[in-house]
Design a protein around this motif. Structure first.
Motif, PDB file in Angstrom:
ATOM      1  N   SER A   1      -1.675  16.256  12.579  1.00 39.27           N
ATOM      2  CA  SER A   1      -1.251  15.715  11.274  1.00 39.27           C
ATOM      3  C   SER A   1      -1.475  14.184  11.260  1.00 39.27           C
ATOM      4  O   SER A   1      -1.296  13.535  12.281  1.00 39.27           O
ATOM      5  CB  SER A   1       0.219  16.067  11.005  1.00 39.27           C
ATOM      6  N   PHE A   2      -1.819  13.618  10.050  1.00 37.20           N
ATOM      7  CA  PHE A   2      -2.085  12.176   9.955  1.00 37.20           C
ATOM      8  C   PHE A   2      -1.733  11.663   8.571  1.00 37.20           C
ATOM      9  O   PHE A   2      -1.545  12.455   7.651  1.00 37.20           O
ATOM     10  CB  PHE A   2      -3.556  11.847  10.295  1.00 37.20           C
ATOM     11  N   THR A   3      -1.612  10.334   8.503  1.00 38.40           N
ATOM     12  CA  THR A   3      -1.232   9.669   7.240  1.00 38.40           C
ATOM     13  C   THR A   3      -2.501   9.225   6.540  1.00 38.40           C
ATOM     14  O   THR A   3      -3.393   8.613   7.154  1.00 38.40           O
ATOM     15  CB  THR A   3      -0.336   8.457   7.489  1.00 38.40           C
ATOM     16  N   THR A   4      -2.534   9.409   5.231  1.00 34.60           N
ATOM     17  CA  THR A   4      -3.698   8.980   4.439  1.00 34.60           C
ATOM     18  C   THR A   4      -3.287   7.840   3.506  1.00 34.60           C
ATOM     19  O   THR A   4      -2.107   7.734   3.127  1.00 34.60           O
ATOM     20  CB  THR A   4      -4.254  10.124   3.612  1.00 34.60           C
ATOM     21  N   LEU A   5      -4.253   6.893   3.158  1.00 38.40           N
ATOM     22  CA  LEU A   5      -4.004   5.760   2.241  1.00 38.40           C
ATOM     23  C   LEU A   5      -4.139   6.241   0.822  1.00 38.40           C
ATOM     24  O   LEU A   5      -5.211   6.671   0.408  1.00 38.40           O
ATOM     25  CB  LEU A   5      -4.998   4.615   2.498  1.00 38.40           C
ATOM     26  N   ALA A   6      -3.021   6.118   0.108  1.00 34.97           N
ATOM     27  CA  ALA A   6      -3.053   6.524  -1.297  1.00 34.97           C
ATOM     28  C   ALA A   6      -3.541   5.373  -2.156  1.00 34.97           C
ATOM     29  O   ALA A   6      -4.505   5.489  -2.914  1.00 34.97           O
ATOM     30  CB  ALA A   6      -1.662   7.003  -1.733  1.00 34.97           C
ATOM     31  N   THR A   7      -2.887   4.230  -2.048  1.00 32.72           N
ATOM     32  CA  THR A   7      -3.329   2.986  -2.755  1.00 32.72           C
ATOM     33  C   THR A   7      -3.206   1.828  -1.789  1.00 32.72           C
ATOM     34  O   THR A   7      -2.214   1.734  -1.049  1.00 32.72           O
ATOM     35  CB  THR A   7      -2.478   2.711  -4.005  1.00 32.72           C
ATOM     36  N   ASP A   8      -4.231   0.989  -1.807  1.00 36.64           N
ATOM     37  CA  ASP A   8      -4.191  -0.162  -0.894  1.00 36.64           C
ATOM     38  C   ASP A   8      -3.241  -1.210  -1.451  1.00 36.64           C
ATOM     39  O   ASP A   8      -2.895  -1.219  -2.639  1.00 36.64           O
ATOM     40  CB  ASP A   8      -5.591  -0.748  -0.753  1.00 36.64           C
ATOM     41  N   ALA A   9      -2.851  -2.153  -0.586  1.00 37.21           N
ATOM     42  CA  ALA A   9      -1.974  -3.250  -1.040  1.00 37.21           C
ATOM     43  C   ALA A   9      -2.706  -4.119  -2.060  1.00 37.21           C
ATOM     44  O   ALA A   9      -3.906  -4.330  -1.963  1.00 37.21           O
ATOM     45  CB  ALA A   9      -1.534  -4.088   0.149  1.00 37.21           C
ATOM     46  N   SER A  10      -1.953  -4.646  -3.045  1.00 44.26           N
ATOM     47  CA  SER A  10      -2.537  -5.494  -4.095  1.00 44.26           C
ATOM     48  C   SER A  10      -1.480  -6.500  -4.547  1.00 44.26           C
ATOM     49  O   SER A  10      -0.360  -6.501  -4.032  1.00 44.26           O
ATOM     50  CB  SER A  10      -3.020  -4.646  -5.275  1.00 44.26           C
TER      51      SER A  10
ATOM     52  N   ALA B   1       0.845  -1.209   0.000  1.00 42.40           N
ATOM     53  CA  ALA B   1       0.000   0.000   0.000  1.00 42.40           C
ATOM     54  C   ALA B   1       0.883   1.263   0.000  1.00 42.40           C
ATOM     55  O   ALA B   1       2.010   1.256   0.503  1.00 42.40           O
ATOM     56  CB  ALA B   1      -0.912  -0.031   1.221  1.00 42.40           C
ATOM     57  N   THR B   2       0.380   2.366  -0.568  1.00 45.69           N
ATOM     58  CA  THR B   2       1.080   3.665  -0.557  1.00 45.69           C
ATOM     59  C   THR B   2       0.269   4.640   0.264  1.00 45.69           C
ATOM     60  O   THR B   2      -0.960   4.544   0.350  1.00 45.69           O
ATOM     61  CB  THR B   2       1.279   4.191  -1.985  1.00 45.69           C
ATOM     62  N   PHE B   3       0.996   5.580   0.919  1.00 41.82           N
ATOM     63  CA  PHE B   3       0.362   6.519   1.859  1.00 41.82           C
ATOM     64  C   PHE B   3       0.709   7.973   1.507  1.00 41.82           C
ATOM     65  O   PHE B   3       1.727   8.237   0.847  1.00 41.82           O
ATOM     66  CB  PHE B   3       0.813   6.230   3.296  1.00 41.82           C
ATOM     67  N   GLY B   4      -0.124   8.948   1.956  1.00 41.09           N
ATOM     68  CA  GLY B   4       0.129  10.386   1.842  1.00 41.09           C
ATOM     69  C   GLY B   4       0.053  11.041   3.215  1.00 41.09           C
ATOM     70  O   GLY B   4      -0.278  10.395   4.202  1.00 41.09           O
ATOM     71  N   ARG B   5       0.383  12.344   3.313  1.00 43.66           N
ATOM     72  CA  ARG B   5       0.331  13.088   4.570  1.00 43.66           C
ATOM     73  C   ARG B   5      -0.712  14.173   4.453  1.00 43.66           C
ATOM     74  O   ARG B   5      -0.901  14.785   3.423  1.00 43.66           O
ATOM     75  CB  ARG B   5       1.690  13.711   4.877  1.00 43.66           C
ATOM     76  N   ASP B   6      -1.395  14.455   5.616  1.00 42.78           N
ATOM     77  CA  ASP B   6      -2.419  15.498   5.680  1.00 42.78           C
ATOM     78  C   ASP B   6      -2.507  15.966   7.127  1.00 42.78           C
ATOM     79  O   ASP B   6      -1.968  15.304   8.020  1.00 42.78           O
ATOM     80  CB  ASP B   6      -3.758  14.957   5.180  1.00 42.78           C
ATOM     81  N   SER B   7      -3.136  17.143   7.355  1.00 46.22           N
ATOM     82  CA  SER B   7      -3.311  17.642   8.720  1.00 46.22           C
ATOM     83  C   SER B   7      -4.703  18.201   8.846  1.00 46.22           C
ATOM     84  O   SER B   7      -5.348  18.549   7.871  1.00 46.22           O
ATOM     85  CB  SER B   7      -2.260  18.719   9.050  1.00 46.22           C
ATOM     86  N   ARG B   8      -5.127  18.387  10.148  1.00 48.06           N
ATOM     87  CA  ARG B   8      -6.477  18.887  10.418  1.00 48.06           C
ATOM     88  C   ARG B   8      -6.464  19.574  11.782  1.00 48.06           C
ATOM     89  O   ARG B   8      -5.803  19.099  12.699  1.00 48.06           O
ATOM     90  CB  ARG B   8      -7.463  17.713  10.410  1.00 48.06           C
ATOM     91  N   THR B   9      -7.176  20.727  11.843  1.00 50.54           N
ATOM     92  CA  THR B   9      -7.248  21.506  13.096  1.00 50.54           C
ATOM     93  C   THR B   9      -8.480  21.060  13.845  1.00 50.54           C
ATOM     94  O   THR B   9      -9.604  21.073  13.322  1.00 50.54           O
ATOM     95  CB  THR B   9      -7.307  22.990  12.815  1.00 50.54           C
ATOM     96  N   PHE B  10      -8.266  20.674  15.098  1.00 49.44           N
ATOM     97  CA  PHE B  10      -9.356  20.209  15.934  1.00 49.44           C
ATOM     98  C   PHE B  10      -9.558  21.221  17.071  1.00 49.44           C
ATOM     99  O   PHE B  10      -8.585  21.792  17.602  1.00 49.44           O
ATOM    100  CB  PHE B  10      -9.044  18.821  16.533  1.00 49.44           C
TER     101      PHE B  10
END
Length: 366
Positions: free
Chosen positions: A159-168, A109-118
């Motif tokens: 900040s958190f990691t997002t799923l770019a593509t799942d494992a295949s 799987a491949t991952f990306g980065r993102d953030s969010r204000t809570f």
């Protein structure tokens, strides 16, 4: 005088006894009586008597033989079986030694980065009481001030990691692996061959009768003599009767003749039976016994068997004429009841032997 007295007494006893017993005054043939009779009267006659019967002498003509050839079987035909085994040939048979497959490659799987204000704490406002410093009053409440205060919300950036593509996976084909093995197969099947083995024969010679043995007969005439003899002229009278059991009577000879060493009745013998025994059996409800005898010549056991066969032949003939077999009996005595001296080893004439070759009958009951 005494004879007349005896005769008169006998006559009186006879009449009284016959009347008391109910016996017939004129006896019928076939009934048996003891009788008191008057004296018989006799007379002399001259007759020509046969002192020796005519007879036949036999001369044996031996059998003759001839030689013949004959084919005989000395070994029977048979059969045998020959086994022929099967033949084989070798062939190569392909097979898959390792089947084809599909391998899988994993694509992670491949991952990306993102953030969010809570908002971690919300904005608030309200009155707050504050005691003033340097309050001159002893009652502190007199120095309390009320203030309306607002507090802003508390915010936080996460900040958190997002799923770019799942494992295949990806497919990678792998080819099968082929091979061969050797196999022996039947080229010609096994078989059994049947072989006929013929019979074996042999030619033999043997002697067979060409002309059977026979006899040549010569007839010797009878011899006669003239004699004078006394015969009964007049029968005496019957004075008394007493019935007795007929089975006690002596056997009575009848002129029944047979062929040499045979039990077959001749035509003359059958006529004798028709004239003597049949009328007795047809007119009276009596049973009779046939007694047959032989002379002493020949084997004792053979003579006994032959005499029984001859007695049986008379009984069988009477049965064929309608007489019940239950009224007849047959007994052969062989040479056990000779009427003269001609026993085994005694030299006797043919006439003397012929007296023993007889067939008799007697009444068994009335």
């Amino acid at each position: 005088m005494k004879q007349k007295l005896f005769f008169s007494l006998c006559l009186l006893l006879s009449v009284g006894f016959a009347q008391a017993q109910g016996l017939p005054e004129n006896p019928q043939p076939g009934k048996c009586y003891v009788k008191c009779i008057t004296k018989d009267t006799f007379k002399e006659v001259t007759e020509t008597l046969q002192v020796h019967p005519a007879y036949t002498t036999l001369k044996v003509v031996p059998a003759t033989y001839k030689t013949v050839e004959e084919t005989v079987l000395v070994k029977e035909a048979t059969e045998k079986y020959v086994y022929t085994p099967a033949t084989y040939e070798t062939i190569e048979v392909p097979y898959v030694s390792k089947e084809a497959r599909t391998d899988l490659n994993i694509i992670p799987a491949t991952f990306g980065r993102d953030s969010r204000t809570f908002e971690t704490y919300p904005a608030t406002s309200g009155w707050e009481y504050k005691i003033l410093e340097d309050c001159p009053s002893v009652n502190k409440e007199d120095c309390v001030a009320a203030c309306f205060v607002e507090y802003p919300a508390v915010m936080r950036d996460v900040s958190f990691t997002t799923l770019a593509t799942d494992a295949s996976t990806s497919s990678v084909p792998v080819s099968e692996r082929a091979s061969v093995y050797k196999k022996r197969i039947i080229k010609t099947p096994a078989r059994m061959d049947k072989i006929e083995i013929p019979a074996e024969y042999k030619t033999i010679t043997r002697q067979v009768i060409d002309v059977p043995a026979s006899t040549v007969s010569t007839t010797i005439p009878a011899r006669t003599e003239t004699v004078t003899r006394t015969i009964l002229d007049k029968k005496g009278g019957i004075t008394t009767w007493e019935e007795v059991e007929c089975a006690l009577l002596d056997p009575t000879a009848i002129p029944i003749f047979y062929e040499t060493a045979s039990a077959r009745l001749t035509a003359a013998s059958k006529r004798t039976i028709d004239e003597t025994l049949l009328p007795l059996l047809n007119d009276k409800a009596v049973s009779i016994e046939i007694l047959s005898h032989t002379d002493s010549r020949g084997n004792d056991d053979y003579n006994m068997s032959l005499s029984q066969q001859r007695a049986n032949s008379v009984v069988n003939y009477l049965v064929s004429k309608g007489i019940s077999r239950s009224r007849l009996s047959a007994k052969g005595y062989g040479e056990s009841r000779l009427t003269n001296r001609c026993s085994n080893g005694v030299d006797c004439s043919e006439n003397e032997h012929s007296r023993n070759r007889r067939t008799e009958f007697r009444i068994l009951n009335n």
